[in-house]
Scaffold this motif. Structure first.
Motif, PDB file in Angstrom:
ATOM      1  N   SER A 109      19.421  22.620  -9.623  1.00 30.87           N
ATOM      2  CA  SER A 109      18.103  22.807  -8.919  1.00 30.87           C
ATOM      3  C   SER A 109      17.400  23.827  -8.997  1.00 30.87           C
ATOM      4  O   SER A 109      16.404  24.513  -8.288  1.00 30.87           O
ATOM      5  CB  SER A 109      18.419  22.310  -7.222  1.00 30.87           C
ATOM      6  N   GLN A 110      18.086  25.019  -9.807  1.00 29.26           N
ATOM      7  CA  GLN A 110      17.569  26.321  -9.865  1.00 29.26           C
ATOM      8  C   GLN A 110      17.796  26.607 -11.453  1.00 29.26           C
ATOM      9  O   GLN A 110      18.308  25.901 -12.143  1.00 29.26           O
ATOM     10  CB  GLN A 110      18.146  27.395  -9.302  1.00 29.26           C
ATOM     11  N   ASP A 111      17.445  27.835 -11.842  1.00 34.50           N
ATOM     12  CA  ASP A 111      17.426  28.154 -13.237  1.00 34.50           C
ATOM     13  C   ASP A 111      18.718  28.618 -13.473  1.00 34.50           C
ATOM     14  O   ASP A 111      19.487  29.042 -12.854  1.00 34.50           O
ATOM     15  CB  ASP A 111      16.716  29.758 -13.242  1.00 34.50           C
ATOM     16  N   VAL A 112      18.948  28.110 -15.055  1.00 36.71           N
ATOM     17  CA  VAL A 112      20.462  28.520 -15.566  1.00 36.71           C
ATOM     18  C   VAL A 112      20.231  29.311 -16.593  1.00 36.71           C
ATOM     19  O   VAL A 112      19.441  29.275 -17.537  1.00 36.71           O
ATOM     20  CB  VAL A 112      20.895  27.044 -16.210  1.00 36.71           C
ATOM     21  N   PRO A 113      20.778  30.574 -16.337  1.00 36.89           N
ATOM     22  CA  PRO A 113      20.520  31.768 -17.272  1.00 36.89           C
ATOM     23  C   PRO A 113      21.028  31.590 -18.616  1.00 36.89           C
ATOM     24  O   PRO A 113      21.779  30.543 -18.944  1.00 36.89           O
ATOM     25  CB  PRO A 113      21.138  32.924 -16.628  1.00 36.89           C
ATOM     26  N   PRO A 114      20.263  32.218 -19.788  1.00 32.87           N
ATOM     27  CA  PRO A 114      20.871  31.817 -20.911  1.00 32.87           C
ATOM     28  C   PRO A 114      22.463  32.427 -21.192  1.00 32.87           C
ATOM     29  O   PRO A 114      22.909  33.178 -20.634  1.00 32.87           O
ATOM     30  CB  PRO A 114      20.146  33.208 -21.876  1.00 32.87           C
ATOM     31  N   PHE A 115      23.092  31.525 -22.303  1.00 34.02           N
ATOM     32  CA  PHE A 115      24.493  31.587 -22.589  1.00 34.02           C
ATOM     33  C   PHE A 115      25.325  31.124 -21.423  1.00 34.02           C
ATOM     34  O   PHE A 115      26.710  31.522 -21.385  1.00 34.02           O
ATOM     35  CB  PHE A 115      24.750  33.330 -22.837  1.00 34.02           C
TER      36      PHE A 115
END
Length: 258
Positions: A173-179
């Motif tokens: 439901s929210q952003d998933v950061p890189p890596f």
């Protein structure tokens, strides 16, 4: 050009001479299909689709379909733009755009497993893998080299950063950061669907009654049966009756509060 005699190619479709199209597939007027693409059986390429080179479209795929958006009207359609070397397995569905000028965009070298889906105006980069049943809602952005596991559901407007991996059956439901490695949770009760209730015409007193009933059920510390009795006594009304009937008829039990 190798086109099966049962395929339907509408006038106005632009198809490179090197393209292969299998039985019972449909390519609508306005669609553009680039060199060395392979369209297999029973696929449908809608007229708003622009496809690059070396893409494989397997059985039953629909590309550029009308979005699953109740506000959609055909005159508002925006294109689905697909790059090169993508592989769409059986039953994949990708919607055209509707709410942004760029429409829906898919980059290069993406692998879409069976029955995965991207909603309208989604933006997907390069070298991503979407496993079976992975679902991107409208306006989702996926960068590059991501792995989105089976049955993952990504909420509209959420972003997935490059090289992220999302475990199966995860709700995002929210952003998933890189890596990052992201894992999901089973559903928890976190509050009322206030927007849905307002749109459904429930006034403030009705919403307050519903909230009070669930406060009794989840927060009072009473046994469930006792809480339901108290709810009917303290907050009589149609909404309370509905909640009580639903809970009493439950066979699998209720989700817990988050």
């Amino acid at each position: 050009m190798r086109i099966h005699p049962t395929a339907i190619i509408e006038d106005g479709a632009e198809i490179d001479p090197s393209v292969t199209i299998g039985p019972y597939s449909i390519v609508e007027s306005g669609a553009v299909i680039g060199p060395e693409c392979r369209i297999e059986s029973c696929a449908r390429i809608y007229g708003n689709t622009r496809m690059g080179a070396h893409n494989r479209v397997c059985h039953g795929v629909t590309l550029g379909a009308e979005p699953q958006d109740l506000s959609f009207t055909p005159e508002r359609a925006k294109p689905l733009v697909i790059g090169d070397h993508n592989h769409f397995k059986e039953g994949v569905n990708i919607s055209c755009g509707v709410k942004s000028e760029h429409g829906t965009r898919i980059g290069d070298h993406n692998f879409w497993m069976a029955f995965s889906h991207a909603g309208h105006d989604a933006q997907v980069g390069d070298h991503n893998i979407l496993a079976n049943g992975a679902t991107l809602a409208g306006h989702v952005e996926v960068e590059d080299h991501c792995f989105i596991s089976g049955q993952v559901a990504v909420h509209q407007f959420a972003r997935i950063g490059a090289y992220a991996m999302i475990a199966g059956v995860t709700g995002v439901s929210q952003d998933v950061p890189p890596f990052a490695l992201a894992d999901g949770h089973r559903a928890h009760f976190i509050g009322l669907n206030v927007v849905g209730l307002r749109r459904g015409g429930f006034d403030q007193s009705q919403r307050s009654r519903i909230k009070a009933v669930y406060r009794l059920v989840f927060r009072s510390g009473l046994r469930l049966a006792e809480a339901l009795v108290r709810a009917e006594q303290d907050y009589p009304g149609a909404e309370t009756e509905h909640i009580v009937r639903f809970i009493q008829s439950s066979r699998r039990g209720l989700i817990s509060i988050g």
